[in-house]
Write a protein that holds these residues in place. Structure first.
Motif, short mmCIF file in Angstrom:
data_model
loop_
_atom_site.label_atom_id
_atom_site.label_comp_id
_atom_site.label_asym_id
_atom_site.label_seq_id
_atom_site.Cartn_x
_atom_site.Cartn_y
_atom_site.Cartn_z
N PHE A 230 -53.16 27.41 4.76
CA PHE A 230 -52.68 28.56 3.99
C PHE A 230 -51.16 28.56 3.84
N VAL A 231 -50.53 27.45 4.25
CA VAL A 231 -49.08 27.32 4.08
C VAL A 231 -48.86 26.39 2.88
N GLU A 232 -48.42 26.95 1.78
CA GLU A 232 -48.24 26.18 0.54
C GLU A 232 -47.42 24.92 0.79
N GLY A 233 -47.97 23.76 0.33
CA GLY A 233 -47.22 22.51 0.44
C GLY A 233 -47.22 21.88 1.82
N ASN A 234 -47.91 22.48 2.79
CA ASN A 234 -47.95 21.90 4.14
C ASN A 234 -48.84 20.65 4.13
N GLU A 235 -48.26 19.53 4.56
CA GLU A 235 -48.97 18.24 4.46
C GLU A 235 -50.26 18.21 5.30
N ASP A 236 -50.17 18.71 6.54
CA ASP A 236 -51.37 18.77 7.38
C ASP A 236 -52.43 19.66 6.75
N GLY A 237 -51.98 20.80 6.22
CA GLY A 237 -52.91 21.73 5.58
C GLY A 237 -53.63 21.09 4.42
N GLU A 238 -52.89 20.28 3.65
CA GLU A 238 -53.51 19.61 2.49
C GLU A 238 -54.53 18.58 2.93
N LEU A 239 -54.22 17.86 4.01
CA LEU A 239 -55.17 16.86 4.54
C LEU A 239 -56.44 17.54 5.07
N LEU A 240 -56.26 18.67 5.76
CA LEU A 240 -57.44 19.38 6.28
C LEU A 240 -58.29 19.94 5.14
N LEU A 241 -57.62 20.40 4.08
CA LEU A 241 -58.38 20.88 2.91
C LEU A 241 -59.17 19.75 2.28
N ASP A 242 -58.57 18.56 2.24
CA ASP A 242 -59.29 17.39 1.73
C ASP A 242 -60.55 17.17 2.56
N PHE A 243 -60.39 17.28 3.89
CA PHE A 243 -61.51 17.02 4.79
C PHE A 243 -62.60 18.09 4.61
N LEU A 244 -62.17 19.34 4.47
CA LEU A 244 -63.13 20.45 4.31
C LEU A 244 -63.93 20.34 3.02
N THR A 245 -63.29 19.82 1.98
CA THR A 245 -63.95 19.78 0.66
C THR A 245 -64.43 18.38 0.30
N GLU A 246 -64.17 17.40 1.20
CA GLU A 246 -64.51 15.99 0.91
C GLU A 246 -63.88 15.54 -0.40
N THR A 247 -62.70 16.11 -0.71
CA THR A 247 -62.05 15.81 -1.99
C THR A 247 -60.66 15.25 -1.73
N CYS A 248 -60.32 14.15 -2.39
CA CYS A 248 -59.00 13.54 -2.23
C CYS A 248 -57.96 14.40 -2.97
N GLU A 249 -56.92 14.84 -2.26
CA GLU A 249 -55.86 15.67 -2.85
C GLU A 249 -56.43 16.94 -3.50
N PHE A 250 -57.28 17.63 -2.77
CA PHE A 250 -57.95 18.82 -3.31
C PHE A 250 -56.96 19.82 -3.90
N SER A 251 -55.89 20.12 -3.14
CA SER A 251 -55.03 21.22 -3.64
C SER A 251 -54.24 20.83 -4.89
N LYS A 252 -54.14 19.51 -5.15
CA LYS A 252 -53.44 19.10 -6.38
C LYS A 252 -54.39 18.92 -7.56
N THR A 253 -55.66 18.55 -7.27
CA THR A 253 -56.56 18.17 -8.38
C THR A 253 -57.64 19.22 -8.70
N ALA A 254 -57.87 20.18 -7.80
CA ALA A 254 -58.93 21.17 -8.05
C ALA A 254 -58.50 22.16 -9.13
N PRO A 255 -59.43 22.59 -9.98
CA PRO A 255 -59.10 23.65 -10.94
C PRO A 255 -58.59 24.88 -10.17
N PRO A 256 -57.56 25.56 -10.67
CA PRO A 256 -56.96 26.68 -9.93
C PRO A 256 -57.98 27.72 -9.47
N GLU A 257 -58.97 28.01 -10.32
CA GLU A 257 -59.96 29.04 -9.97
C GLU A 257 -60.81 28.59 -8.78
N LEU A 258 -61.20 27.33 -8.77
CA LEU A 258 -62.01 26.81 -7.65
C LEU A 258 -61.18 26.83 -6.37
#
Length: 292
Positions: A230-258
């Motif tokens: 929940f910390v915008e731009g936090n590298e660890d946070g982005e990696l954990l989000l990738d792991f949670l969603t099984e998506t590479c670079e989720f916070s950069k590539t996911a549609p904003p609404e999703l």
């Protein structure tokens, strides 16, 4: 327009990075260790009766931390007995970490290690082609059933390799975990590429019940600290989000609404609890021990 979202499994280096961060941020290994210390001795109490050698098959052994703990418990239950420990693991990086762990661990004299750098399906195909069906006293599949194409067939095959007193142990996310909640709601929005399937203990119980197999179920309580997500731009946070969603670079590539919906979901009580300023995601696991 094709979605820019890609499955995390398409980037093995980033997957490993996010997986290791997940292990650091969660009580995943601690709760497994507790189970191995307290419950495993009873589970393996009869696998080696009167045997000069015990054969163990680790399916998806990863870097071997939990495998070595299992082996220490088998050694304690059957002192002096020779153990053949075969490991199926597709990642060369994980196998090399596993070998490092073995090199750093004393008291493994009576254990013979064999590594197979292949998937469980490749192993099965090779054994069938070579017309081999070696029997095993203990087979374990820890957090790997998400990565097989046909879960019922995989369980059937490895179950068929058990000795008369053998046991098949499966560990995966519990149906009570937030993983299950997240997958049910958003699984269809994540880019799976056929490389990963969302299975929980509920699915495995259904498979075992319909096959008429006997099993015991143990629930392990676990959590993962996802505050950094929940910390915008936090590298660890982005990696954990990738792991949670099984998506590479989720916070950069996911549609904003999703992205907005997923971030909201992660904070809901069904997924996480807020404690001492931290957001703790429910990472509960199930251990399923199947009889021959």
């Amino acid at each position: 327009m094709a979605s820019p979202m890609r499955s995390l499994a398409t980037n093995p280096a980033r997957y490993l990075q996010s997986f290791r961060l997940f292990l650091t941020n969660s009580t995943e290994h601690q709760c497994m260790r507790e189970f191995m210390e307290r419950q495993l001795p009873a589970v393996i109490a009869s696998i080696g009766n009167e045997k000069p050698t015990i054969n163990i098959l680790s399916v998806g052994g990863g870097a071997g931390e939990i495998d070595l703990l299992i082996l220490s418990k088998v050694q304690a239950s059957y002192p002096g007995v020779t153990i053949n420990n075969d490991v199926i693991e597709p990642s060369a990086d994980q196998i090399s970490k596993y070998k490092e762990h073995v090199a750093e661990t004393s008291s493994l004299e009576n254990i013979k290690f064999t590594w197979h750098e292949e998937t469980s399906y490749e192993y099965e195909s090779r054994m069938n082609a070579e017309k081999k069906s070696k029997k095993w006293d203990f087979i374990h599949m820890i957090q790997m059933l998400y990565y097989v194409k046909d879960v019922p067939a995989t369980i059937r095959y490895f179950h068929s390799l058990l000795e008369a007193q053998g046991k098949l142990l499966i560990i995966l996310v519990s149906e009570t975990s937030a993983w299950n909640t997240l997958w049910k709601k958003y699984g269809s929005s994540f880019p799976l590429d056929d490389l990963c399937s969302y299975v929980s203990s509920a699915d495995i119980r259904r498979i075992l019940d319909s096959a008429g197999l006997k099993y015991q179920l143990y629930e392990l309580t676990s959590h993962m600290d996802i505050t950094s997500c929940f910390v915008e731009g936090n590298e660890d946070g982005e990696l954990l989000l990738d792991f949670l969603t099984e998506t590479c670079e989720f916070s950069k590539t996911a549609p904003p609404e999703l992205k907005r919906q997923v971030m909201e979901e992660l904070k809901k009580p069904e997924c996480s609890e807020e404690k001492d300023g931290k957001v703790l995601f429910n990472n509960n696991l199930s251990v399923i021990v199947i009889e021959p």
